[in-house]
Design a protein around this motif. Sequence first.
Motif, PDB file in Angstrom:
ATOM      1  N   VAL A 181       0.870  -1.180   0.000  1.00 32.08           N
ATOM      2  CA  VAL A 181       0.000   0.000   0.000  1.00 32.08           C
ATOM      3  C   VAL A 181       0.902   1.224   0.000  1.00 32.08           C
ATOM      4  O   VAL A 181       1.686   1.419   0.919  1.00 32.08           O
ATOM      5  CB  VAL A 181      -0.920   0.029   1.237  1.00 32.08           C
ATOM      6  N   LYS A 182       0.780   2.054  -1.035  1.00 30.92           N
ATOM      7  CA  LYS A 182       1.658   3.212  -1.169  1.00 30.92           C
ATOM      8  C   LYS A 182       0.837   4.494  -0.992  1.00 30.92           C
ATOM      9  O   LYS A 182      -0.137   4.709  -1.728  1.00 30.92           O
ATOM     10  CB  LYS A 182       2.361   3.189  -2.520  1.00 30.92           C
ATOM     11  N   ILE A 183       1.250   5.307  -0.042  1.00 30.57           N
ATOM     12  CA  ILE A 183       0.488   6.498   0.324  1.00 30.57           C
ATOM     13  C   ILE A 183       1.337   7.746   0.134  1.00 30.57           C
ATOM     14  O   ILE A 183       2.414   7.873   0.720  1.00 30.57           O
ATOM     15  CB  ILE A 183      -0.002   6.405   1.776  1.00 30.57           C
ATOM     16  N   PHE A 184       0.831   8.658  -0.680  1.00 31.00           N
ATOM     17  CA  PHE A 184       1.451   9.968  -0.832  1.00 31.00           C
ATOM     18  C   PHE A 184       0.584  10.978  -0.096  1.00 31.00           C
ATOM     19  O   PHE A 184      -0.581  11.176  -0.436  1.00 31.00           O
ATOM     20  CB  PHE A 184       1.566  10.353  -2.308  1.00 31.00           C
ATOM     21  N   LEU A 185       1.154  11.591   0.931  1.00 29.67           N
ATOM     22  CA  LEU A 185       0.439  12.620   1.686  1.00 29.67           C
ATOM     23  C   LEU A 185       0.623  13.948   0.956  1.00 29.67           C
ATOM     24  O   LEU A 185       1.725  14.516   0.937  1.00 29.67           O
ATOM     25  CB  LEU A 185       0.970  12.694   3.116  1.00 29.67           C
ATOM     26  N   HIS A 186      -0.448  14.425   0.382  1.00 28.75           N
ATOM     27  CA  HIS A 186      -0.415  15.591  -0.511  1.00 28.75           C
ATOM     28  C   HIS A 186      -0.713  16.862   0.284  1.00 28.75           C
ATOM     29  O   HIS A 186      -1.866  17.179   0.593  1.00 28.75           O
ATOM     30  CB  HIS A 186      -1.457  15.386  -1.616  1.00 28.75           C
ATOM     31  N   ILE A 243      -3.293   9.028  -3.303  1.00 30.48           N
ATOM     32  CA  ILE A 243      -2.924  10.420  -3.067  1.00 30.48           C
ATOM     33  C   ILE A 243      -3.920  10.997  -2.070  1.00 30.48           C
ATOM     34  O   ILE A 243      -5.089  11.230  -2.396  1.00 30.48           O
ATOM     35  CB  ILE A 243      -2.920  11.231  -4.380  1.00 30.48           C
ATOM     36  N   ILE A 244      -3.454  11.209  -0.829  1.00 28.90           N
ATOM     37  CA  ILE A 244      -4.332  11.595   0.274  1.00 28.90           C
ATOM     38  C   ILE A 244      -4.181  13.086   0.584  1.00 28.90           C
ATOM     39  O   ILE A 244      -3.061  13.568   0.791  1.00 28.90           O
ATOM     40  CB  ILE A 244      -3.989  10.789   1.550  1.00 28.90           C
ATOM     41  N   PRO A 245      -5.285  13.830   0.639  1.00 26.45           N
ATOM     42  CA  PRO A 245      -5.186  15.240   1.040  1.00 26.45           C
ATOM     43  C   PRO A 245      -4.673  15.330   2.477  1.00 26.45           C
ATOM     44  O   PRO A 245      -5.222  14.693   3.377  1.00 26.45           O
ATOM     45  CB  PRO A 245      -6.626  15.746   0.915  1.00 26.45           C
ATOM     46  N   ALA A 246      -3.616  16.117   2.709  1.00 26.31           N
ATOM     47  CA  ALA A 246      -2.931  16.081   4.003  1.00 26.31           C
ATOM     48  C   ALA A 246      -2.920  17.413   4.747  1.00 26.31           C
ATOM     49  O   ALA A 246      -2.288  17.524   5.793  1.00 26.31           O
ATOM     50  CB  ALA A 246      -1.488  15.615   3.796  1.00 26.31           C
ATOM     51  N   ALA A 252      -6.550  12.986   7.073  1.00 30.65           N
ATOM     52  CA  ALA A 252      -5.573  12.105   6.425  1.00 30.65           C
ATOM     53  C   ALA A 252      -5.426  10.810   7.215  1.00 30.65           C
ATOM     54  O   ALA A 252      -5.358   9.716   6.635  1.00 30.65           O
ATOM     55  CB  ALA A 252      -4.237  12.822   6.294  1.00 30.65           C
ATOM     56  N   ARG A 253      -5.388  10.918   8.541  1.00 26.39           N
ATOM     57  CA  ARG A 253      -5.225   9.726   9.383  1.00 26.39           C
ATOM     58  C   ARG A 253      -6.421   8.788   9.232  1.00 26.39           C
ATOM     59  O   ARG A 253      -6.249   7.569   9.137  1.00 26.39           O
ATOM     60  CB  ARG A 253      -5.064  10.150  10.839  1.00 26.39           C
TER      61      ARG A 253
END
Length: 293
Positions: A181-186, A243-246, A252-253
Motif C-alpha cells: 500500500v503506497k500512500i502519498f500525503l499531498h 494520493i491523500i489530502p494532508a 488524512a489519518r
Amino acid sequence: MENEIKQYLVGVGKKVSLENYSTTYSGDRDKRTSQQELEETKEELAKYQETMYAADSRSVLIIFQAMDAAGKDSAIQHVMTGFNPQGCQVYSFKTPTSEEYDHDFLWRHYKALPERGRVGIHNRSHYENVLVCKVHPEYVLNEKIPGYQDVKEVDKDFWKRRYESIRNFEKHISDNGTVIVKIFLHVSKEEQKQRFLDRIDDPSKNWKFSSGDIAERALWNDYMKAYEEAIAETSTESSPWYIIPADKKWYARLAISKILIETFKGLNLKFPELPKNELLKLDEIKQQLLDEK
C-alpha cells in the motif's frame, strides 16, 4: 467511506497531475467524530493484524512518501498504534551509508521487508531514488553505477529503467505474498509553510526543523514533477498509489486507516485450524486440566 477513499486511488497507466488533486478535505466530516471513528478503526485493524500474524501466510508493506512536514510521522503514530508491536516494524530511511552505496539501490529496502505475518511501515522508501535523486541527479553518482560518471549521463533512459526496476521489485514481492500500500500525503505549499513556522516557534519542535528543509522547499515545483512521474510510472494493480489530502491531519489519518481496513478485508485471512486429530484431543486435555489439584 469505501467509495470515498476510491477517489484517492491512482489508476494504472493514468497520467498524474497533482494540481488536479486537492490537498484539503472539504466534505461533511468533522474533526471530533472522525477522531472517534479512527479509534474504532484502529481496534478493527488490530484484529486483522492478529489474524494475519496467526495465519503466517501474507505480509503487508505500507509506504509513506511526502514532502517535509506533510505528517508522515504523526500518521504512523496515530494510525498504527493499534497494531501489536510484536507483529509490526517501522523503518525510517535516511541518507544511504557507505555500505548501502556499495549495493544496488533496492538492497537496503529488500532487507527491511516484513516477514510473513507482519506489517512493515516504511517512512520514506526506495522511492527516494526517483524523487530526491531525480531533483538532485548528482546523488546518483554516489551509487558508482558503471557508465554513470557525470550528471549529464543520468538521462531519461536511466529513469525509465529505474522505474522498471521498482515495478519489477514490487511485482516480485507481491507475487510472493507481500501486499503493498503506497500512500502519498499531498500537502499544500502554504500548509507546509505554516507547519515550518510552528516548528520554529515551538522549542519542543525545533529539532524537527533543518535549514536544509528551506533549500528543498525552494525546489517545490521540481519535486511535484518528480512525484507525478514516479506515481504515474509505478501505480499498478498489485501495488497501487493513493494520493491523500494532508492539509488536515485528522482527515488524512482517518483516510489512511480506512484504506488499510479495505486492504486487510481483501486478504480474506482466517485463523489457522487445528488438524482433526488435535481437535479430538481438546476435550480430553481440557478435562485433564480441570482435574488437576
